[in-house]
Write an enzyme that holds these catalytic residues in place. Structure first.
Site, mmCIF file in Angstrom:
data_model
loop_
_atom_site.group_PDB
_atom_site.id
_atom_site.type_symbol
_atom_site.label_atom_id
_atom_site.label_comp_id
_atom_site.label_asym_id
_atom_site.label_seq_id
_atom_site.Cartn_x
_atom_site.Cartn_y
_atom_site.Cartn_z
ATOM 1 N N TYR A 40 0.818 -1.213 0.000
ATOM 2 C CA TYR A 40 0.000 0.000 0.000
ATOM 3 C C TYR A 40 0.853 1.264 0.000
ATOM 4 O O TYR A 40 0.364 2.350 -0.279
ATOM 5 C CB TYR A 40 -0.943 0.039 1.213
ATOM 6 N N LYS A 73 3.915 -15.434 2.742
ATOM 7 C CA LYS A 73 3.848 -16.205 1.494
ATOM 8 C C LYS A 73 5.299 -16.478 1.091
ATOM 9 O O LYS A 73 5.751 -16.126 -0.008
ATOM 10 C CB LYS A 73 3.076 -15.380 0.439
ATOM 11 N N ASP A 113 -2.429 -18.403 2.164
ATOM 12 C CA ASP A 113 -3.547 -19.130 1.533
ATOM 13 C C ASP A 113 -4.089 -20.199 2.474
ATOM 14 O O ASP A 113 -5.304 -20.396 2.592
ATOM 15 C CB ASP A 113 -3.147 -19.713 0.172
ATOM 16 N N ASP A 144 -5.105 -7.025 5.980
ATOM 17 C CA ASP A 144 -6.335 -6.354 5.555
ATOM 18 C C ASP A 144 -7.396 -7.409 5.216
ATOM 19 O O ASP A 144 -8.544 -7.361 5.675
ATOM 20 C CB ASP A 144 -6.013 -5.487 4.324
ATOM 21 N N ASP A 203 -10.705 -8.946 7.844
ATOM 22 C CA ASP A 203 -12.109 -8.848 7.421
ATOM 23 C C ASP A 203 -12.758 -10.231 7.389
ATOM 24 O O ASP A 203 -13.915 -10.394 7.781
ATOM 25 C CB ASP A 203 -12.225 -8.179 6.049
#
Ligand code: NAD
Length: 355
Positions: free
Chosen positions: A141, A190, A223, A247, A251
């Site tokens: 970001y 990851k 994942d 993020d 959620d």
């Protein structure tokens, strides 16, 4: 304790839910012999209307001097015009940056009395108590991004970038929190694909080995984590991860509880004050009706006491009061599932009575 708390009630239901959290903080102060001085400042759409700026300089200056900041929510259709000079969300991003709030904490602890509000089965959810630490000021970001022509049209890039120091500081915060909980830290990355994740993995492993040998530490690929959160959420204690993964996962995690009106969050930095808020927005569809659920903001006030003022007993007292009113069946409309519900103020009154 004497503490200075800046209130940023914001827009929509923000002022309604912040008012209830303030009543709860005042009751806690009286019960435990503390003095909290509250200063309310404009931020968001209301500040655009009055100051032409979603985060006026005076608001930012007051926040810098405070021990903690409690935010309601900002935004609404009135300020949604894409052609507008500025937007309420600009104030949110600016305050995070200016206060150096690099760690976003989100507890995911479904209430035992609302397990049926979640789309997941009760037997999977029972006992879930996760504290997420999402890195908030780095990663993709904030990395370099751009576009250039390509034979098929264009190509674009957004760079995910982290430094050793950015990883160390949030891992230390998360591991310290794990020490005060069940003593387990999971780092999500990851690393099988991304070089930046391999840096997270090596830095985290070193910090954990040298500074937190007492904490049980493991790593999970992002994942796989997306699946584990739905299949075995109670196996996790503290989870730390970078900005983009956090993020998405937080959620996903919030859906475990089934209602946005119940979830608080904290953003911590150093050395400035922490910022505490409900995860929901300004809910313009119900603003002014007095029916918003104030519990997320009341629970954000409990986090404020725990993390910024180090008042653990006072924080737990609020959390227990909230659990008790839910156990007794009190429900605002968002969690009533069509059954009779009570107003914002009435819910605040019930929490106060427990205190
Ligand atoms: P929202 O969270 O405001 O509302 C989504 C739905 O949940 C609505 O139906 C709303 O009525 C309900 N809801 C939310 N909080 C509730 C509460 N405490 N009690 C009962 N019901 C509640 O999200 P949205 O509608 O997508 O966004 C509305 C505005 O809020 C937008 O301008 C958005 O940009 C802004 N927003 C601000 C923040 C923030 O200030 N941190 C976060 C998210 C959205």
């Amino acid at each position: 304790m004497d503490a200075k708390i800046v209130l940023l009630p914001g827009d929509g239901i923000g002022p309604e839910v912040v008012a209830e959290a303030v009543r709860v903080l005042e009751a806690v102060a009286a019960k435990f012999g503390h003095k909290f001085a509250f200063t309310s400042c404009p931020m968001g759409g209301n500040a655009i209307d009055t100051h032409g700026n979603p985060l006026p300089d005076e608001t930012l200056a007051a926040c810098r001097k405070a021990d903690a900041v409690l935010l309601g929510a900002v935004g609404g259709p009135k300020w949604d015009d894409p052609a507008a000079k500025t937007r309420p969300e600009v104030g949110l991003l600016k305050i995070r940056k200016e206060l150096g709030l690099f760690a976003n904490l989100r507890p995911i602890k479904p209430s035992a009395h609302l397990l049926d509000a979640s789309p997941l089965k009760r037997e999977i959810l029972e006992g879930t108590d996760i504290l997420f630490f999402r890195e908030l000021t780095g990663g993709v970001y904030f990395g370099e991004s751009g576009r250039k022509p390509h034979p098929s049209g264009e190509e674009a890039w957004s760079v995910m970038i982290y430094s050793t120091g950015e990883i160390e500081r949030i891992v230390r915060l998360a591991a310290t929190a794990a020490r005060g909980r069940r003593g387990k830290l999971t780092m999500v990355d990851k690393a099988n694909v991304l070089e930046v994740s391999r840096l997270w993995r090596s830095v985290t492993a070193r910090v954990m080995k040298e500074e937190f040998p007492d904490i049980k530490y493991d790593t999970v690929l992002v994942d796989a984590m997306a699946m584990h959160l739905l299949s075995r959420p109670r196996d996790f204690d503290v989870v730390v991860t970078e900005n983009l993964f956090g993020d998405i996962l937080t959620d996903e995690g919030s859906m475990l509880t089934g209602s946005m009106g119940l979830l608080p969050s904290a953003s911590l930095g150093e050395p400035g004050p922490g910022l505490y808020e409900p995860i929901h927005g300004s809910a313009p569809d119900i603003a002014g009706k007095g029916i918003a659920n104030p519990l997320a903001t009341i629970l954000a006030a409990a986090m404020l006491l725990r993390h910024s003022l180090k008042l653990e007993q006072e924080a737990t007292t609020i959390e227990t009061a909230v659990e008790t009113v839910l156990q007794q069946g009190a429900r605002t409309a968002d969690i009533a599932a069509g059954k009779p519900s009570i107003a914002t103020r009435a819910m605040g009154d019930l929490v106060l009575r427990q205190l």
